[in-house]
Design a protein around this motif. Structure first.
Motif, PDB file in Angstrom:
ATOM      1  N   LYS A  71       0.833  -1.209   0.000  1.00 46.01           N
ATOM      2  CA  LYS A  71       0.000   0.000   0.000  1.00 46.01           C
ATOM      3  C   LYS A  71       0.862   1.251   0.000  1.00 46.01           C
ATOM      4  O   LYS A  71       0.576   2.216  -0.711  1.00 46.01           O
ATOM      5  CB  LYS A  71      -0.917   0.013   1.229  1.00 46.01           C
ATOM      6  N   THR A  73       3.899   1.460  -1.090  1.00 44.69           N
ATOM      7  CA  THR A  73       4.584   1.524  -2.381  1.00 44.69           C
ATOM      8  C   THR A  73       3.682   2.110  -3.458  1.00 44.69           C
ATOM      9  O   THR A  73       4.128   2.909  -4.285  1.00 44.69           O
ATOM     10  CB  THR A  73       5.079   0.114  -2.794  1.00 44.69           C
ATOM     11  N   GLU A  74       2.401   1.728  -3.426  1.00 48.22           N
ATOM     12  CA  GLU A  74       1.433   2.321  -4.375  1.00 48.22           C
ATOM     13  C   GLU A  74       1.382   3.838  -4.213  1.00 48.22           C
ATOM     14  O   GLU A  74       1.378   4.582  -5.190  1.00 48.22           O
ATOM     15  CB  GLU A  74       0.028   1.763  -4.095  1.00 48.22           C
ATOM     16  N   GLY A  75       1.336   4.271  -2.965  1.00 43.25           N
ATOM     17  CA  GLY A  75       1.285   5.701  -2.677  1.00 43.25           C
ATOM     18  C   GLY A  75       2.516   6.426  -3.175  1.00 43.25           C
ATOM     19  O   GLY A  75       2.424   7.505  -3.782  1.00 43.25           O
ATOM     20  N   TRP A  76       3.685   5.829  -2.962  1.00 49.90           N
ATOM     21  CA  TRP A  76       4.934   6.454  -3.431  1.00 49.90           C
ATOM     22  C   TRP A  76       5.028   6.458  -4.949  1.00 49.90           C
ATOM     23  O   TRP A  76       5.546   7.404  -5.546  1.00 49.90           O
ATOM     24  CB  TRP A  76       6.146   5.739  -2.818  1.00 49.90           C
ATOM     25  N   THR A  77       4.542   5.396  -5.582  1.00 50.50           N
ATOM     26  CA  THR A  77       4.558   5.346  -7.052  1.00 50.50           C
ATOM     27  C   THR A  77       3.744   6.509  -7.611  1.00 50.50           C
ATOM     28  O   THR A  77       4.198   7.238  -8.504  1.00 50.50           O
ATOM     29  CB  THR A  77       3.994   3.996  -7.557  1.00 50.50           C
ATOM     30  N   ARG A  78       2.557   6.708  -7.057  1.00 45.40           N
ATOM     31  CA  ARG A  78       1.715   7.842  -7.497  1.00 45.40           C
ATOM     32  C   ARG A  78       2.422   9.172  -7.249  1.00 45.40           C
ATOM     33  O   ARG A  78       2.424  10.062  -8.090  1.00 45.40           O
ATOM     34  CB  ARG A  78       0.366   7.828  -6.743  1.00 45.40           C
ATOM     35  N   TYR A  79       3.010   9.291  -6.073  1.00 51.84           N
ATOM     36  CA  TYR A  79       3.695  10.539  -5.680  1.00 51.84           C
ATOM     37  C   TYR A  79       4.781  10.899  -6.704  1.00 51.84           C
ATOM     38  O   TYR A  79       4.857  12.024  -7.179  1.00 51.84           O
ATOM     39  CB  TYR A  79       4.297  10.345  -4.280  1.00 51.84           C
ATOM     40  N   GLU A  81       5.178   9.643  -9.811  1.00 50.63           N
ATOM     41  CA  GLU A  81       4.628   9.820 -11.163  1.00 50.63           C
ATOM     42  C   GLU A  81       4.004  11.203 -11.330  1.00 50.63           C
ATOM     43  O   GLU A  81       4.125  11.824 -12.386  1.00 50.63           O
ATOM     44  CB  GLU A  81       3.609   8.710 -11.468  1.00 50.63           C
ATOM     45  N   GLU A  82       3.365  11.684 -10.264  1.00 51.97           N
ATOM     46  CA  GLU A  82       2.774  13.030 -10.335  1.00 51.97           C
ATOM     47  C   GLU A  82       3.844  14.105 -10.488  1.00 51.97           C
ATOM     48  O   GLU A  82       3.589  15.186 -10.994  1.00 51.97           O
ATOM     49  CB  GLU A  82       1.920  13.299  -9.075  1.00 51.97           C
ATOM     50  N   LYS A  83       5.060  13.807 -10.029  1.00 47.90           N
ATOM     51  CA  LYS A  83       6.170  14.758 -10.175  1.00 47.90           C
ATOM     52  C   LYS A  83       6.866  14.614 -11.536  1.00 47.90           C
ATOM     53  O   LYS A  83       7.849  15.303 -11.805  1.00 47.90           O
ATOM     54  CB  LYS A  83       7.194  14.555  -9.048  1.00 47.90           C
TER      55      LYS A  83
END
Length: 284
Positions: A71, A73-79, A81-83
């Motif tokens: 969970k 890791t999913e949050g960090w991936t989004r973080y 990618e948004e950058k």
């Protein structure tokens, strides 16, 4: 995570030299591949990399993904990618991810490849630099990615004398002199997290104190993990929890006294190897 009394230092001499080297090398490359530890993606980065690589294509590899909380890791991936970064989560010891990474590199650099094609330049490989702080798995990744076919292609025209390039395949070359960047420990919590995953030499740390910090963190963020692994009551005071683990795991000195240091090292080792479950030390 609570403050710890242990102070963590970094090495400005190494940092300055590595930064200077990167500033030179960055002119030669198209893509910065940055390895971070998936359990603490922010604390395992060097903030200077963003500044140094700001005009380059960027790929973040979240290594040790098999040990991290999915969970988180999913949050960090989004973080990331948004950058604007491309992101791949992996275990660098496994070759299974290498085709995926190759495809992502080709995709990230497609503008550059298209520009080259329009100028009539065909088959010029993407040049990448792999960066990351110590113990994040950089060498493991390079060895897995390159496999047995690591071939130093030697000096190239217009490339600073002494620079070595590793030709991975016809599409990608890695610069073999990335330098070592250290994290900045203005925030002592960063040092604490790095110590917990083993990125700082255990010999210079207070292991008992470190284990207590881990116990405190697990009780607050992963309740039940200690109880399940060691068959103990984890609601007790942190020192009592360590005492119970020492009893359960038979950590005893000569003379029959409980060995706290051995129990502390056991808890740290079992966390680092994933035996306490998939645990992340920071959330996006």
């Amino acid at each position: 995570m609570n403050e710890t009394k242990t102070n963590f230092n970094w090495y400005p001499g190494h940092m300055t030299k590595a930064k200077r080297q990167m500033q030179e090398d960055i002119k030669l490359i198209d893509l910065v591949v940055e390895l971070v530890d998936a359990r603490l993606p922010q604390s395992s980065r060097n903030p200077d990399i963003d500044e140094l690589g700001k005009n380059k294509f960027r790929l973040i590899l979240m290594n040790k993904n098999d040990l991290a909380d999915p969970k988180a890791t999913e949050g960090w991936t989004r973080y990331f990618e948004e950058k604007g970064y491309a992101v791949v989560c992996l275990d660098a010891r496994s070759k299974n991810y290498m085709n995926q990474i190759h495809n992502v590199i080709m995709d990230v650099c497609k503008e550059k490849i298209e520009r080259d094609r329009k100028r009539g330049i065909k088959n010029r490989p993407v040049r990448a630099m792999v960066v990351g702080i110590p113990n994040v798995g950089k060498s493991t990744f390079i060895n897995s990615f390159a496999g047995k076919a690591v071939a130093k292609t030697g000096n190239k025209p217009g490339v600073t004398k002494g620079k070595q390039w590793i030709r991975l395949n016809k599409n990608v070359e890695l610069l073999d002199t990335p330098g070592i960047l250290w994290p900045k420990f203005e925030d002592q919590t960063v040092g604490l997290r790095l110590a917990l995953v083993g990125s700082i030499n255990d010999d210079i740390l207070n292991i008992d104190e470190l284990a207590m910090e881990l116990i405190r963190y697990l009780k607050a963020n992963y309740p039940g993990a200690l109880a399940a692994r060691y068959d103990i009551e984890e609601e007790n005071e942190d020192a009592q929890v360590l005492l119970a683990i020492a009893k359960q795991r038979n950590c005893i000195k000569n003379g029959g006294e409980l060995d706290y240091a051995k129990a502390a090292m056991l808890v740290l080792d079992e966390f680092r190897s994933g035996k306490l479950g998939r645990i992340s030390l920071e959330m996006a």
